[in-house]
Each structure stands twice: as structure tokens, then as C-alpha cells.
Motif scaffolding. Structure first.
Motif, mmCIF file in Angstrom:
data_model
loop_
_atom_site.group_PDB
_atom_site.id
_atom_site.type_symbol
_atom_site.label_atom_id
_atom_site.label_comp_id
_atom_site.label_asym_id
_atom_site.label_seq_id
_atom_site.Cartn_x
_atom_site.Cartn_y
_atom_site.Cartn_z
ATOM 1 N N PRO A 106 0.838 -1.200 0.000
ATOM 2 C CA PRO A 106 0.000 0.000 0.000
ATOM 3 C C PRO A 106 0.872 1.249 0.000
ATOM 4 O O PRO A 106 2.096 1.177 0.170
ATOM 5 C CB PRO A 106 -0.772 -0.125 1.316
ATOM 6 C CG PRO A 106 0.229 -0.778 2.240
ATOM 7 C CD PRO A 106 1.003 -1.747 1.379
ATOM 8 N N GLY A 107 0.263 2.389 -0.173
ATOM 9 C CA GLY A 107 1.019 3.642 -0.117
ATOM 10 C C GLY A 107 0.085 4.827 -0.267
ATOM 11 O O GLY A 107 -1.049 4.690 -0.733
ATOM 12 N N LEU A 108 0.578 5.978 0.139
ATOM 13 C CA LEU A 108 -0.187 7.211 -0.067
ATOM 14 C C LEU A 108 -0.059 7.702 -1.498
ATOM 15 O O LEU A 108 -0.991 8.252 -2.072
ATOM 16 C CB LEU A 108 0.306 8.299 0.896
ATOM 17 C CG LEU A 108 -0.206 8.250 2.334
ATOM 18 C CD1 LEU A 108 0.503 9.303 3.170
ATOM 19 C CD2 LEU A 108 -1.713 8.469 2.373
ATOM 20 N N GLY A 109 1.122 7.510 -2.071
ATOM 21 C CA GLY A 109 1.356 7.977 -3.424
ATOM 22 C C GLY A 109 2.430 7.159 -4.121
ATOM 23 O O GLY A 109 3.275 6.544 -3.468
ATOM 24 N N PHE A 110 2.371 7.141 -5.445
ATOM 25 C CA PHE A 110 3.357 6.443 -6.259
ATOM 26 C C PHE A 110 3.664 7.299 -7.492
ATOM 27 O O PHE A 110 2.827 8.088 -7.935
ATOM 28 C CB PHE A 110 2.835 5.091 -6.736
ATOM 29 C CG PHE A 110 2.538 4.104 -5.637
ATOM 30 C CD1 PHE A 110 3.509 3.223 -5.197
ATOM 31 C CD2 PHE A 110 1.277 4.062 -5.042
ATOM 32 C CE1 PHE A 110 3.230 2.308 -4.180
ATOM 33 C CE2 PHE A 110 0.989 3.153 -4.037
ATOM 34 C CZ PHE A 110 1.978 2.277 -3.602
ATOM 35 N N SER A 111 4.845 7.113 -8.050
ATOM 36 C CA SER A 111 5.190 7.769 -9.311
ATOM 37 C C SER A 111 5.288 6.705 -10.394
ATOM 38 O O SER A 111 5.512 5.525 -10.094
ATOM 39 C CB SER A 111 6.510 8.530 -9.185
ATOM 40 O OG SER A 111 7.583 7.634 -8.941
ATOM 41 N N PRO A 112 5.141 7.078 -11.673
ATOM 42 C CA PRO A 112 5.174 6.089 -12.758
ATOM 43 C C PRO A 112 6.465 5.283 -12.824
ATOM 44 O O PRO A 112 6.468 4.154 -13.326
ATOM 45 C CB PRO A 112 4.991 6.953 -14.018
ATOM 46 C CG PRO A 112 4.241 8.150 -13.535
ATOM 47 C CD PRO A 112 4.787 8.425 -12.160
ATOM 48 N N ASP A 113 7.563 5.839 -12.315
ATOM 49 C CA ASP A 113 8.839 5.115 -12.379
ATOM 50 C C ASP A 113 9.076 4.215 -11.158
ATOM 51 O O ASP A 113 10.165 3.673 -10.988
ATOM 52 C CB ASP A 113 10.013 6.081 -12.559
ATOM 53 C CG ASP A 113 10.143 7.069 -11.404
ATOM 54 O OD1 ASP A 113 9.239 7.127 -10.550
ATOM 55 O OD2 ASP A 113 11.156 7.806 -11.367
ATOM 56 N N GLY A 114 8.051 4.061 -10.303
ATOM 57 C CA GLY A 114 8.143 3.095 -9.223
ATOM 58 C C GLY A 114 8.407 3.655 -7.841
ATOM 59 O O GLY A 114 8.495 2.903 -6.870
#
Length: 209
Positions: free
Chosen positions: A134-142
Motif C-alpha cells: 500500500p502507499g499514499l502515493g506512487f510515481s510512474p517510475d516506481g
């Protein structure tokens, strides 16, 4: 103060701001919307080669608007995979995991998060093939932004080099760039309700490496 220390401090400050923003986005989602979008995220994840190849899968019990994982649990048990969940009691920063054979084996822990009962089998971290994170946020590069405790990052660093990690998120949680430090661990893939982002995208044949 060294340049590295300045960079780390700047990243920490940016993370605080992003956590506030992304937490607000999650709070704005209704339970019905979370369930509706969550079904799509889980369906997309279950179609991924990472899931198909994994024999031992670490799931999480969702809290505070995180992507649901119940459909993944049901499918994984039907596919005769070993499914484990983290415990709220940790020694140091590395999470401990117990396997379950039925959803009924999950009970509210000391933090209110559902976790396996003490009668469930302990699964060593280095035996887990796939971590669903899980996470609050992610970026396209991982890149991943958690709640700030650092437990998942420490756990993923302690895992086997052949293990893989997939982040589950809603579209609103995707940020084009996230500040990171040397403590942060990247995802191999991020799955949302409408897209699959490559992240590190390491080999699907991780069980043979």
C-alpha cells in the motif's frame, strides 16, 4: 551541513506536504467509490504476470481508504498460493508475516488493523515471492510514498533479492515525481483502476533467479 544532508532534509519536507495533499485526496473518496475502483485495481493486478508467477504472496489489510485486497485474497487461496499478512507487533523495523488459509483467520490487531491470529504459520520474509504494497502515493517510475513509518521500506530491503513488489493505488494517488532518500525502496510495478505503470519492471521469472 553537507549537500547530502540538505537533499535529505529537502526531500523530507516535500514528503510532509505531499502526505497532507494525498491524505486529503483519499479522505474525499466515498466508501462506495473505493469499493468500485478497488474491484478494478484488483482485477488488473490478478491479470499481471507477477501475480501469476508468485507462489507466496504478502498482502495487506486496507485501512484509511487504501485499495481493498479481498478479491486478491480469495483468488490467491483458490490458486493454492501461500498468502500472508503483516503483524502489528514488530521487532526493529522489519515486519513479521503469518500465513492464512481463510479470511476468517484475520482479526483486528492492537492497532485496529486486521491481521492473522497467533495460530497461523509464520512466514520468513526471505521466503516471500511477491509483496503487495500500500502507499499514499506512487510515481510512474516506481517511487513510493508511505505514511512515514518506514516499516515497508525496511522489510523490502530485508527480503530476498529475487522477491518483487507491486504497489496498489487509485489514479488520484499517482504523482509524476516523488522525493526520495536512500531509505526508500522502489516498486516493480504500480497498478491502478485504469493503468499498469512499469516501475522497475524486473523480470517476471523472479522465482528462477
Amino acid at each position: 551541513m553537507s549537500e547530502t544532508a540538505v537533499d535529505t532534509a529537502a526531500a523530507a519536507e516535500k514528503k510532509v506536504t505531499l502526505r497532507e495533499e494525498l491524505t486529503a485526496r483519499r479522505k474525499a473518496m466515498t466508501n462506495d467509490l473505493i469499493d468500485e475502483r478497488g474491484l478494478k485495481v484488483q482485477s488488473r493486478f490478478l491479470a499481471s504476470p507477477y501475480y501469476d508467477k508468485a507462489r507466496t504472496v504478502a498482502l495487506y489489510a486496507p485501512i484509511r481508504g487504501e485499495v481493498p485486497t479481498r478479491d486478491i485474497l480469495i483468488a490467491a487461496l483458490q490458486d493454492e498460493k501461500i498468502v500472508c499478512y503483516p503483524l502489528s507487533h514488530v521487532h526493529g523495523r522489519i515486519l513479521a508475516f503469518r500465513a492464512i488459509k481463510s479470511e476468517s483467520e484475520l482479526e483486528p490487531g492492537r492497532l485496529g488493523v486486521r491481521e492473522p491470529t497467533n495460530s497461523s504459520d509464520l512466514i520468513p520474509v526471505d521466503q516471500i515471492d511477491l509483496f503487495v504494497v500500500p502507499g499514499l502515493g506512487f510515481s510512474p517510475d516506481g517511487k513510493r510514498l508511505g505514511r512515514g513509518g518506514g516499516y515497508y521500506d525496511a522489510t523490502l530491503k530485508a527480503a530476498s533479492a529475487r522477491s518483487r513488489r507491486v504497489g496498489l493505488a487509485f489514479n488520484d494517488q499517482i504523482v509524476q515525481a516523488l522525493p526520495t532518500t536512500s531509505d526508500d525502496v522502489d516498486m516493480d510495478q504500480i497498478v491502478t483502476e485504469s493503468q499498469t505503470l512499469r516501475g522497475l519492471y524486473r523480470s517476471f521469472d523472479f522465482l528462477d533467479t
